[in-house]
Design a protein around this motif. Sequence first.
Motif, mmCIF file in Angstrom:
data_model
loop_
_atom_site.group_PDB
_atom_site.id
_atom_site.type_symbol
_atom_site.label_atom_id
_atom_site.label_comp_id
_atom_site.label_asym_id
_atom_site.label_seq_id
_atom_site.Cartn_x
_atom_site.Cartn_y
_atom_site.Cartn_z
ATOM 1 N N GLN A 299 0.954 -1.230 0.003
ATOM 2 C CA GLN A 299 -0.078 0.166 0.003
ATOM 3 C C GLN A 299 0.756 1.108 0.127
ATOM 4 O O GLN A 299 1.731 1.514 0.516
ATOM 5 C CB GLN A 299 -0.872 -0.022 1.227
ATOM 6 N N LYS B 15 -4.989 6.641 -0.148
ATOM 7 C CA LYS B 15 -4.177 5.487 -0.617
ATOM 8 C C LYS B 15 -4.640 4.621 -1.810
ATOM 9 O O LYS B 15 -5.691 4.837 -2.392
ATOM 10 C CB LYS B 15 -4.507 4.614 0.487
ATOM 11 N N TYR B 16 -3.752 3.877 -2.098
ATOM 12 C CA TYR B 16 -3.838 2.856 -3.202
ATOM 13 C C TYR B 16 -3.245 1.571 -2.681
ATOM 14 O O TYR B 16 -2.043 1.501 -1.982
ATOM 15 C CB TYR B 16 -3.364 3.184 -4.614
ATOM 16 N N ASN C 273 -7.658 -5.012 -5.544
ATOM 17 C CA ASN C 273 -7.236 -3.617 -5.890
ATOM 18 C C ASN C 273 -7.945 -2.656 -5.012
ATOM 19 O O ASN C 273 -9.321 -2.844 -4.963
ATOM 20 C CB ASN C 273 -7.426 -3.233 -7.429
ATOM 21 N N GLN C 274 -7.493 -1.830 -4.094
ATOM 22 C CA GLN C 274 -8.016 -0.996 -3.498
ATOM 23 C C GLN C 274 -7.677 0.480 -3.305
ATOM 24 O O GLN C 274 -6.548 0.850 -3.612
ATOM 25 C CB GLN C 274 -7.619 -1.401 -1.870
ATOM 26 N N LEU C 275 -8.763 1.239 -3.565
ATOM 27 C CA LEU C 275 -8.546 2.715 -3.512
ATOM 28 C C LEU C 275 -9.236 3.406 -2.328
ATOM 29 O O LEU C 275 -10.533 2.706 -2.146
ATOM 30 C CB LEU C 275 -9.023 3.160 -4.861
ATOM 31 N N THR D 123 -12.673 2.005 2.095
ATOM 32 C CA THR D 123 -11.806 1.305 1.098
ATOM 33 C C THR D 123 -13.060 0.889 0.174
ATOM 34 O O THR D 123 -14.074 0.298 0.397
ATOM 35 C CB THR D 123 -10.927 0.324 1.650
#
Length: 369
Positions: free
Chosen positions: A162, A189-190, A203-205, A228
């Motif tokens: 992350q 964040k990514y 995949n997280q944003l 998230t």
Amino acid sequence: MKKSLLLVSAFLAVAAMAQAKEIVPAPVVTEEAPVQVVEKEVIVYRDKPEVFRPNGYVNLHYKYYGDAEELNYKNDGKNNNYGRVELKGKINMTENQALEYRIRDYNSWNSTGNDEDKGMNGTEARFRYFYNHGNLGDSKVNLTSRIHYQDNGQDDDSQELQYQARFNFADYMFNNDFVKTTDFVVAPKYGYTWAANNDDYDNQLGVDLYTMHEFPLGFSFEFNVYATQHFYGKDQKTGTNSTVDDNFGVDVEAYLYNTTNLYSNGKLNVDFYFEGGFDPYSWNSENVLKREYKINNLNDKELAYKTSYEDSKYRLYAWPQIITSYNVTDSFKTYVSLGAEYTNGYKYESDAQDWRWQPVAVVGFTTTF
């Protein structure tokens, strides 16, 4: 005769007038000596500029979890009688760069023939690299980049990576005699998580909020929110015949801390310490939380009589303890903690019960450099 008296009188009068006149002394002329200027050497002492030296701390401790009150793994899914070695620390490598590390190794104290209790096993490793970019322009907002990596130490070999851009607005928050804001971080964040199965990734944003406030009498309060958006590589089940490939989740953490000194004598200190709160409260837009009801041994998947999918769960806990510490030197401290956790475990929104005590003991040391 008369003439003689007149002459005498005239003489006396002239003499008196001469004496009555002011006598002015003659001026005295003195010559001034020439001024001599003597130059002396002036020595100016300047402090040497401070040279940065790497610094930080190291903490090593062992934490033991005893048998929870009336709960075991066979009937309740509660882990009992296990320990955890934790090594953590921080290295400030330069004025702008820092590295945090944390390694946890779990080990069960239960015998192999114990069919009721089960501890925890595995090794978890986490590393976080920070780069402080400084304040934004003329503002008091600090920007720090953070790169996070974690190996969860589970059988599926799950890992996570992350990046965060952390904007700290603490200097614009409450700072008075009653409350002091030490952190107020907003962090876009990514993230990317994956397991041994190549399709099982996420995949997280999102954006996180981290806050810490200090109050009088040794109290402090931490409040964090993690929002998230998930994009799954592998569809996640939400029911017997339903799946989703994305989900929005929010996790909330809220902790109250208190430290009260009970006894001090030189290098020896005895403190009452308390921490507790939500750890965390989790909500999801989809029912992605798999919940299994079992009637017997949780190691046997065939004995599950019901499976449901929930959208939220939470853990509440309180952990009072007595901490005895001894400062061996100014930079080396040892400590022992004895206490117990009072918790409901991880409970779903529809089922909040089973509050139980579990004894916890910690022994360790901290050193700074």
